[in-house]
Enzyme design. Structure first.
Site, PDB file in Angstrom:
ATOM      1  N   SER A  96       0.864  -1.188   0.000  1.00 40.70           N
ATOM      2  CA  SER A  96       0.000   0.000   0.000  1.00 40.70           C
ATOM      3  C   SER A  96       0.893   1.229   0.000  1.00 40.70           C
ATOM      4  O   SER A  96       1.523   1.553   1.017  1.00 40.70           O
ATOM      5  CB  SER A  96      -0.917   0.004   1.226  1.00 40.70           C
ATOM      6  OG  SER A  96      -1.842  -1.045   1.163  1.00 40.70           O
ATOM      7  N   LYS A 171      -7.189   1.883  -2.938  1.00 41.55           N
ATOM      8  CA  LYS A 171      -6.768   1.455  -1.601  1.00 41.55           C
ATOM      9  C   LYS A 171      -6.759   2.644  -0.638  1.00 41.55           C
ATOM     10  O   LYS A 171      -7.137   2.517   0.538  1.00 41.55           O
ATOM     11  CB  LYS A 171      -5.385   0.814  -1.650  1.00 41.55           C
ATOM     12  CG  LYS A 171      -4.823   0.396  -0.289  1.00 41.55           C
ATOM     13  CD  LYS A 171      -5.730  -0.598   0.429  1.00 41.55           C
ATOM     14  CE  LYS A 171      -5.294  -0.878   1.858  1.00 41.55           C
ATOM     15  NZ  LYS A 171      -4.054  -1.653   1.952  1.00 41.55           N
ATOM     16  N   LYS A 239       0.648   5.705   8.130  1.00 47.85           N
ATOM     17  CA  LYS A 239       1.279   5.859   6.813  1.00 47.85           C
ATOM     18  C   LYS A 239       0.227   6.004   5.725  1.00 47.85           C
ATOM     19  O   LYS A 239       0.315   6.871   4.847  1.00 47.85           O
ATOM     20  CB  LYS A 239       2.193   4.658   6.553  1.00 47.85           C
ATOM     21  CG  LYS A 239       2.888   4.647   5.192  1.00 47.85           C
ATOM     22  CD  LYS A 239       2.173   3.760   4.185  1.00 47.85           C
ATOM     23  CE  LYS A 239       2.158   2.307   4.604  1.00 47.85           C
ATOM     24  NZ  LYS A 239       1.496   1.440   3.577  1.00 47.85           N
TER      25      LYS A 239
END
Length: 294
Positions: A96, A171, A239
């Site tokens: 990701s 995502k 993140k």
């Protein structure tokens, strides 16, 4: 037999590689933590000495690493994936990361004839173990079709969502929804407990109505019991929320609720809870409410 070079064997990548080995693929795995590579070898895969070997001996290369910087290092580094890849080889990055990084890797691979897909996943460690992940894939349609046999071992929902970087964009949206939903479930639990409600019963009835969602199904029991073993760590969701807020700013899109949840996740990380599951947002709601954690 198709050989899959699998780089990154952590909480997600480890069980994913094992599932490919169980499905009959020749899985040649590598991780910077040697114990993880050895675990794959014991589970039916093979251990690679490094990235170069995993790439050179593979038909398909998969990466599942932490962030954009790690993908850049392993894909674009001096002895990385593209330095050892051959024309026609398929490289699937399932990390990701930033959509910008995914597009940059694809652009670097194009003159080499290496086919690249960005294919991040949702479903957490349980989904990786069960092979039931949701996989959102960006890249060429023909390359997606070529990758399907591998991806369908790993996920129950595998969808081509657009060109390079589109998988990472979807995502990012996924992580925005997940973070916001966890925060609302956390707030609801603290609210219910403040009124002495039978929270187990409350969760059951909420899950059966319009408020029903996967967070209630998968996370609520652990939240009620204050079990925050990862799962999916606060560090990683921090993140991901950085990716979301940065990408939204670049697109000129306002995400006020998402930005607020991003700050709450950042606060948990700052106070040393980065290693806990992202459902630990409950801890912060309790603190802000002046209620001692159970």
């Amino acid at each position: 037999m198709t050989t899959v070079g699998f780089i990154g064997l952590g909480i997600m990548g480890g069980p994913m590689a094992v599932n490919l080995a169980k499905a009959g693929y020749d899985v040649l795995g590598y991780d910077v933590t040697a114990a993880r590579t050895e675990m794959l070898a014991r589970a039916g895969g093979r251990a690679a000495a490094g990235v170069a070997e995993a790439v050179q001996k593979a038909d398909v290369v998969v990466t599942m690493v932490r962030d954009s910087a790690d993908v850049e290092a392993v894909a674009l580094g001096e002895d990385g994936i593209l330095a050892n890849a051959r024309a026609g080889q398929l490289y699937i990055d399932m990390s990701s990361i930033s959509p910008t990084t995914s597009r940059a890797v694809a652009e670097a691979a194009r003159p080499l004839g290496v086919r690249v897909l960005d294919a991040p996943v949702s479903g957490g460690e349980p989904g990786a173990i069960e092979g039931s992940l949701s996989i959102m894939v960006g890249g060429g349609a023909e390359d997606f079709e070529a990758a399907l046999p591998v991806l369908e071992v790993l996920g129950a929902t595998v969808v081509h969502v657009g060109p390079h970087g589109a998988g990472q964009t979807v995502k990012a949206a996924n992580q925005l929804i997940v973070a916001g939903t966890i925060e609302l479930v956390a707030e609801a639990i603290v609210f219910l407990e403040a009124y002495g409600v039978d929270t187990g019963a409350a969760v059951r009835v909420l899950a059966g109505g319009l408020a029903g969602n996967r967070i209630l199904d998968r996370k609520a029991a652990g939240m009620l019991a204050r079990r925050f073993e990862p799962g999916f760590r606060i560090d990683l969701h921090h993140k991901d929320m950085g990716i979301v807020t940065s990408a939204a700013r670049e697109a000129g899109v306002v995400i006020p609720l998402g930005s607020a949840v991003a700050q709450l996740i950042a606060a948990l990380k700052a106070q040393g809870d980065g290693g806990l599951d992202h459902s630990a947002l409950l801890k912060l709601v309790e603190q802000l409410s002046g209620r001692a954690s159970r």
